[in-house]
Design an enzyme around this catalytic site. Structure first.
Site, PDB file in Angstrom:
ATOM      1  N   ARG A  77       0.849  -1.190   0.000  1.00  0.00           N
ATOM      2  CA  ARG A  77       0.000   0.000   0.000  1.00  0.00           C
ATOM      3  C   ARG A  77       0.887   1.243   0.000  1.00  0.00           C
ATOM      4  O   ARG A  77       1.720   1.410   0.890  1.00  0.00           O
ATOM      5  CB  ARG A  77      -0.909  -0.020   1.233  1.00  0.00           C
ATOM      6  CG  ARG A  77      -1.738   1.221   1.384  1.00  0.00           C
ATOM      7  CD  ARG A  77      -2.665   1.189   2.608  1.00  0.00           C
ATOM      8  NE  ARG A  77      -3.051   2.546   2.876  1.00  0.00           N
ATOM      9  CZ  ARG A  77      -2.781   3.222   3.984  1.00  0.00           C
ATOM     10  NH1 ARG A  77      -2.146   2.633   4.987  1.00  0.00           N
ATOM     11  NH2 ARG A  77      -3.139   4.472   4.105  1.00  0.00           N
ATOM     12  N   HIS A 121      -2.721  10.945   0.867  1.00  0.00           N
ATOM     13  CA  HIS A 121      -2.115  10.743   2.182  1.00  0.00           C
ATOM     14  C   HIS A 121      -1.502  12.090   2.581  1.00  0.00           C
ATOM     15  O   HIS A 121      -0.303  12.211   2.787  1.00  0.00           O
ATOM     16  CB  HIS A 121      -1.093   9.613   2.141  1.00  0.00           C
ATOM     17  CG  HIS A 121      -0.826   8.970   3.475  1.00  0.00           C
ATOM     18  ND1 HIS A 121      -0.958   7.621   3.701  1.00  0.00           N
ATOM     19  CD2 HIS A 121      -0.444   9.492   4.668  1.00  0.00           C
ATOM     20  CE1 HIS A 121      -0.642   7.341   4.964  1.00  0.00           C
ATOM     21  NE2 HIS A 121      -0.328   8.478   5.578  1.00  0.00           N
ATOM     22  N   GLU A 166      -7.040   8.326   6.543  1.00  0.00           N
ATOM     23  CA  GLU A 166      -7.357   8.982   7.815  1.00  0.00           C
ATOM     24  C   GLU A 166      -7.921  10.389   7.646  1.00  0.00           C
ATOM     25  O   GLU A 166      -7.299  11.368   8.089  1.00  0.00           O
ATOM     26  CB  GLU A 166      -6.106   8.998   8.710  1.00  0.00           C
ATOM     27  CG  GLU A 166      -5.550   7.607   8.976  1.00  0.00           C
ATOM     28  CD  GLU A 166      -4.407   7.588   9.994  1.00  0.00           C
ATOM     29  OE1 GLU A 166      -3.897   8.662  10.324  1.00  0.00           O
ATOM     30  OE2 GLU A 166      -4.052   6.485  10.455  1.00  0.00           O
ATOM     31  N   ASN A 293      -6.749   1.572  10.537  1.00  0.00           N
ATOM     32  CA  ASN A 293      -5.399   1.851  11.023  1.00  0.00           C
ATOM     33  C   ASN A 293      -5.476   1.847  12.541  1.00  0.00           C
ATOM     34  O   ASN A 293      -6.137   2.694  13.141  1.00  0.00           O
ATOM     35  CB  ASN A 293      -4.913   3.225  10.548  1.00  0.00           C
ATOM     36  CG  ASN A 293      -4.759   3.284   9.029  1.00  0.00           C
ATOM     37  OD1 ASN A 293      -4.924   2.281   8.339  1.00  0.00           O
ATOM     38  ND2 ASN A 293      -4.429   4.453   8.524  1.00  0.00           N
ATOM     39  N   TYR A 295      -3.364   1.816  16.146  1.00  0.00           N
ATOM     40  CA  TYR A 295      -2.095   1.983  16.866  1.00  0.00           C
ATOM     41  C   TYR A 295      -2.250   1.850  18.372  1.00  0.00           C
ATOM     42  O   TYR A 295      -1.402   1.299  19.045  1.00  0.00           O
ATOM     43  CB  TYR A 295      -1.470   3.344  16.533  1.00  0.00           C
ATOM     44  CG  TYR A 295      -0.940   3.390  15.127  1.00  0.00           C
ATOM     45  CD1 TYR A 295       0.332   2.918  14.834  1.00  0.00           C
ATOM     46  CD2 TYR A 295      -1.729   3.844  14.070  1.00  0.00           C
ATOM     47  CE1 TYR A 295       0.820   2.914  13.537  1.00  0.00           C
ATOM     48  CE2 TYR A 295      -1.255   3.836  12.775  1.00  0.00           C
ATOM     49  CZ  TYR A 295       0.021   3.369  12.517  1.00  0.00           C
ATOM     50  OH  TYR A 295       0.489   3.350  11.232  1.00  0.00           O
ATOM     51  N   GLU A 358      -3.034  -0.292   8.579  1.00  0.00           N
ATOM     52  CA  GLU A 358      -1.827   0.179   9.273  1.00  0.00           C
ATOM     53  C   GLU A 358      -1.856  -0.337  10.702  1.00  0.00           C
ATOM     54  O   GLU A 358      -2.913  -0.379  11.333  1.00  0.00           O
ATOM     55  CB  GLU A 358      -1.733   1.712   9.350  1.00  0.00           C
ATOM     56  CG  GLU A 358      -1.386   2.397   8.063  1.00  0.00           C
ATOM     57  CD  GLU A 358      -1.227   3.917   8.201  1.00  0.00           C
ATOM     58  OE1 GLU A 358      -0.911   4.395   9.316  1.00  0.00           O
ATOM     59  OE2 GLU A 358      -1.434   4.606   7.202  1.00  0.00           O
TER      60      GLU A 358
END
Ligand code: FCB
Length: 454
Positions: A77, A121, A166, A293, A295, A358
């Site tokens: 990606r 992005h 995002e 994504n 985290y 992600e």
């Protein structure tokens, strides 16, 4: 020995983004983006780092693709830099920009690695910022036109497209918290920006489907954080609920339910004029792939510190932290279960494919005396998150793939080069690459489609 195995058709990949790795900021006709502007403004980025050279991927992409082959990933990606394609944001196309991504796609396919192309992005062409940026609805058409141009060139080969990475971060970290480009601190502008990003997702999806020469899958990648109350008190739970609305539901509801969770009264108090136009919510709700994504989590308590907002983030003691966030693997499971139950289950057959697009951790890595990078913390992070991911799959959440952030150490936005996320170490002085121990570990997982947990 206990082994976990992923479904047979599970897709393993890694992710990057243009501004974070490419460098070559003023080469071959590339225009200026809002990240060039921000990073060239002293005091905005840690150590005044810029993406001018970054990991020099623009010149070293072949070597980097050899690394992809070495890791054995099925998909890669990456993002296209809008200012390489349209240096003014709209109007004249820069053929050298299109040629670059054309070469990337061909080489990936030659290696049997599926290109997952993300159109945005965060590197908005500066001339479009000068027209008001994302808070200006006119940007929607500019984005759709850009999507059309890229699809015309790559749409005969690229099957998987992501419109935005995002959008919440673009909108809120860029326009409300002021830490990302364009560096604004205006809540109303953030809400307007988010709505326009989402509308542009829906319209670009239509344009890509119309231009592509084959069936395509359209996705979006969302930063999603499970929000936990700091205590069981009514006030803390209410505060956590508010933050969940402002961080998670604000993007998930329009994309998957066709509704907006922001009340009319909040909108009216923050905005002049009507934001959501007739037909917008129907336009936004189109998705073949929901990219998650993940985290960390967010822990919230009620607080009067900031008026109007009345919430504060807390960091529970005794847990493990990285240079940026709490390390909380279980949050991935909790998040996936919630998405499944609240958003996907009600959709019946028209459910989008769910992927982790992600997940990763910054580690202050260095090369040891013998040339190895012993990033044990990243291996532990990966292993613990994959265990939680597998648990979700076992419990019926149909996750189709996992992309690690990131292939390479890179420019970590406001943190500059201080945070290393790569499976591959980059010496930014010499641009030498070294596969970290985590990279080797990940390659084994990809090959075996699983690993031993003890
Ligand atoms: C995400 C971004 C990505 C990278 C990671 C650490 O929010 O999408 O570019 O910076 O965080």
């Amino acid at each position: 020995m206990t082994r976990i195995s992923f479904p047979d058709d599970f897709i393993w990949g890694v992710a990057t983004s243009a501004y974070q790795i490419e460098g070559a900021w003023n080469e071959d006709g590339r225009g200026i983006s809002i990240w060039d502007t921000l990073s060239h403004t002293p005091g905005k980025i840690m150590n005044n780092d810029t993406g001018d050279v970054a990991a020099d991927h623009y010149h070293r992409w072949k070597e980097d693709f050899d690394l992809l082959s070495e890791l054995g990933v099925h998909a890669y990606r990456f993002s296209v830099a809008w200012p390489r394609i349209l240096p003014q944001g709209a109007g004249a196309v820069n053929p050298k920009g299109l040629d670059f991504y054309d070469r990337l796609v061909d080489d990936l396919l030659r290696r049997q690695i599926e290109p997952y192309v993300c159109l945005y992005h965060w590197d908005l062409p500066q001339p479009l910022q000068d027209k008001g940026g994302w808070p200006n609805r006119a940007l929607v058409n500019d984005f759709v036109e850009y999507a059309r141009i890229v699809t015309r060139r790559l749409g005969d080969r690229v099957k998987v497209w992501f419109t935005h990475n995002e959008p919440w971060v673009t909108a809120f970290v860029g326009h409300f918290l002021g830490e990302h480009a364009p560096g604004w601190k205006d809540l109303g502008a953030a809400i307007r920006a988010l709505h326009h990003l989402l509308v542009s997702h829906g319209l670009a999806a239509r344009a890509i489907r119309a231009e592509a020469k084959q069936p395509v899958q359209i996705g979006i990648t969302l930063n999603l954080n499970p929000v936990y109350p700091a205590s069981d008190s009514e006030k803390d739970r209410e505060a956590a609920n508010q933050v969940d609305m402002m961080m998670n539901r604000i993007v998930l509801d329009p994309l998957l339910k066709g509704t907006s969770p922001i009340s009319e009264s909040t909108m009216a108090s923050l905005l002049t004029g009507k934001l959501i136009q007739p037909g917008d919510l129907e336009t936004i709700r189109t998705l073949d792939i929901l990219g998650v994504n993940y985290y960390s989590r967010t822990v919230i308590k009620h607080s009067n510190k900031i008026p109007f907002i009345n919430v504060e983030q807390v960091y529970p003691p005794g847990n493990e932290y990285s240079g940026m966030w709490e390390i909380f693997p279980e949050g991935l499971y909790v998040l996936l279960k919630r998405i499944q139950e609240e958003y996907l289950a009600p959709l019946g057959d028209s459910v989008p494919r769910l992927m982790i697009t992600e997940n990763g951790v910054p580690v202050p890595d260095g090369v040891d005396f013998d040339g190895q990078v012993r990033d044990e913390r990243r291996i532990r992070y990966l292993r613990n998150h994959l265990i939680q991911l597998h648990r979700a799959v076992q419990d019926g959440v149909a996750v189709k793939g996992y992309f690690h952030w990131s292939l390479l150490d890179n420019f970590e936005w406001a943190w500059g080069y201080s945070q290393r996320f790569g499976l591959v170490y980059v010496d930014f002085k010499t641009q030498k690459r070294v596969v970290k121990n985590s990279g080797r570990w990940f390659a084994e997982v990809v090959k075996a489609n699983g690993f031993a947990t003890d």
